[in-house]
Design an enzyme around this catalytic site. Structure first.
Site, short mmCIF file in Angstrom:
data_model
loop_
_atom_site.label_atom_id
_atom_site.label_comp_id
_atom_site.label_asym_id
_atom_site.label_seq_id
_atom_site.Cartn_x
_atom_site.Cartn_y
_atom_site.Cartn_z
N ASP A 14 -13.07 -9.57 -4.00
CA ASP A 14 -13.26 -8.89 -5.29
C ASP A 14 -12.12 -9.17 -6.26
O ASP A 14 -12.35 -9.53 -7.41
CB ASP A 14 -13.32 -7.36 -5.10
CG ASP A 14 -14.48 -6.92 -4.24
OD1 ASP A 14 -15.42 -7.71 -4.04
OD2 ASP A 14 -14.44 -5.78 -3.75
N ARG A 93 -3.51 5.64 -3.32
CA ARG A 93 -3.86 5.26 -4.70
C ARG A 93 -2.83 5.68 -5.73
O ARG A 93 -2.46 4.88 -6.59
CB ARG A 93 -5.25 5.78 -5.08
CG ARG A 93 -6.40 5.20 -4.28
CD ARG A 93 -6.29 3.74 -4.07
NE ARG A 93 -7.48 3.16 -3.45
CZ ARG A 93 -7.50 2.01 -2.81
NH1 ARG A 93 -6.38 1.30 -2.67
NH2 ARG A 93 -8.61 1.54 -2.29
N ASP A 122 -11.92 6.07 -5.91
CA ASP A 122 -10.69 5.33 -6.22
C ASP A 122 -10.52 5.06 -7.71
O ASP A 122 -9.41 5.12 -8.24
CB ASP A 122 -10.65 4.02 -5.42
CG ASP A 122 -10.36 4.29 -3.94
OD1 ASP A 122 -9.71 5.31 -3.65
OD2 ASP A 122 -10.78 3.49 -3.10
N SER A 173 -17.09 -2.65 4.30
CA SER A 173 -16.01 -2.60 3.32
C SER A 173 -14.88 -1.76 3.94
O SER A 173 -15.12 -0.63 4.39
CB SER A 173 -16.53 -1.97 2.04
OG SER A 173 -15.47 -1.42 1.31
#
Ligand code: ARG
Length: 398
Positions: A14, A93, A122, A173
């Site tokens: 990605d 994060r 996220d 994922s």
């Protein structure tokens, strides 16, 4: 003039494709990889980022900060979202966002980009943190804007010669750091499907894993040693992961409620968090008074929710953390646990600041509890229930 942009770069498909996509839209991309405990080959990362078109690549090791400033407060809060998820991704994060802002300051970048999609938590965590810490920053989320499938991305990478190592059949994922791995997608999207064994990388199969005993020592709510060996935060978490993982401890299968309203099926592997939270909570049961334990449990839930919902950089999180920190002075001592068949069982606990007193609790010799005082206590304690019952009876006879 090209706009300078700092991209949170994972090295995966990605964000490699994102470098090219952003460059094509006139950004000068500074690919930034922040190491919070997911082992990665830095030279491969560098090559890939440059190969995809990054003008600069930065790799920043923040494992130590992650452990002491994010994981220890979460451990002291026994933080589990929906009672189960130790928040590995959610805790990382805000630290990533903070580091991206620092790189943006250093390089004079106007924009920050991250690889989150438009469906998850996220994006909220990144966007809220960046907007709070660095107001005015332009935030770009290529995956959210672009909405490409994995197949599209692989085709895009092939078309532009972007060096990636991805195949169409990547089954899940995955996000991972010191506190745990999260696995989603593929066959897991049917909640009826049992998680296949290949979801798991850090934990042995609980059915065949070997049982083990382990001792964890704490000082003021911070784990400081495992089996008598003093360790700093990062190696201690690695050791906890190895010991608990070998016993199959830390597999979690959760129907999770995302902030954006989606229910999703998530598999977590968090052997270190599972072991350390069990040990920490046990030591609190030994060392904290009843009323505080009961009240803290509510604060813990609010803390977990606040972190999950992306409000790390908020006065609420700061206040909750200050409360939790104020409870930890007495939480010192050792907990002995058995790890077997994927489960943690406490075997014993001891502390120089135990509230437990043998002289008060014993049924044997040396009992110091005032038995006569109990009689008066009970009389007053039951007063309202008796008065209520009496009133009801009088009403029935009237
Ligand atoms: N659902 C978890 C959270 O919101 C983990 C998401 C991590 N991403 C992934 N690709 N597995 O914190």
């Amino acid at each position: 003039m090209a706009k300078r942009l700092v991209l949170a770069y994972s090295g995966g498909l990605d964000t490699s494709v994102a470098i090219h996509w952003l460059t094509a839209r006139g950004y000068e991309v500074i690919a930034t990889t922040i190491d919070v405990g997911e082992a990665k080959d830095t030279s491969v990362l560098m090559q890939r980022a440059v190969g995809a078109g990054a003008v600069d690549v930065r790799i920043i090791d923040l494992k130590q900060e992650f452990a002491s400033q994010f994981l220890w407060p979460a451990l002291q809060a026994n933080a589990l979202y929906q009672g189960r998820y130790p928040l590995a991704t959610a805790l990382a994060r805000p630290l990533l966002a903070q580091a991206l802002c620092a790189v943006a300051d250093e390089t004079g970048a106007q924009a920050i980009a991250h690889g989150s999609t438009g469906k998850g938590n996220d994006q909220v965590r990144f966007d809220v943190a960046i907007a709070t810490l660095r107001p005015g920053t332009e935030i770009v989320a290529p995956a959210r804007e672009w909405g490409l499938t994995r197949a599209d991305e692989i085709a895009y990478a092939a078309q532009y010669g972007i060096p990636v190592q991805a195949t169409l059949d990547a089954p899940f994922s995955v996000d991972a750091n010191l506190w745990g791995r999260s696995v989603e997608g593929g066959v897991l999207e049917d909640p009826w499907n049992a998680p296949p064994e290949e979801c798991y990388e850090w934990t042995a199969d609980p059915e065949t894993a070997e049982a083990k005993e382990v001792t964890v020592a704490f000082e003021a709510g911070v784990p400081v040693a495992i089996d008598g060996v003093a360790l700093g935060p990062v190696p201690l978490i690695a050791e906890a992961q190895a010991v608990a993982g070998a016993a199959g401890v830390g597999r979690i299968d959760l129907m999770e409620d995302r902030l954006v309203g989606i229910k999703s099926r998530e598999i977590y592997e968090a052997p270190a968090a599972t072991l350390l939270i069990a040990a920490h909570q046990e030591l609190e049961f030994l060392t904290l008074p009843r009323e505080l334990l009961q009240h803290k449990a509510g604060i813990e839930q609010t803390f977990a929710q606040t972190v999950y919902n992306g409000l790390w950089f908020s006065p609420l999180r700061e206040a909750l953390q200050a409360y939790i920190a104020s409870t930890q002075q007495a939480v010192s001592g050792e907990v002995r646990l058995k790890l077997a068949h994927g489960k943690v069982t406490v075997l014993g606990r001891k502390s120089p600041s135990a509230v437990y007193s043998h002289d008060l609790a014993t049924y044997g010799a040396g009992d110091l509890f005032d038995h006569q005082a109990a009689v008066g206590f009970i009389k007053l304690y039951g007063l309202q229930s008796q008065a209520y019952a009496k009133a009801q009876a009088a009403k029935a006879h009237a």
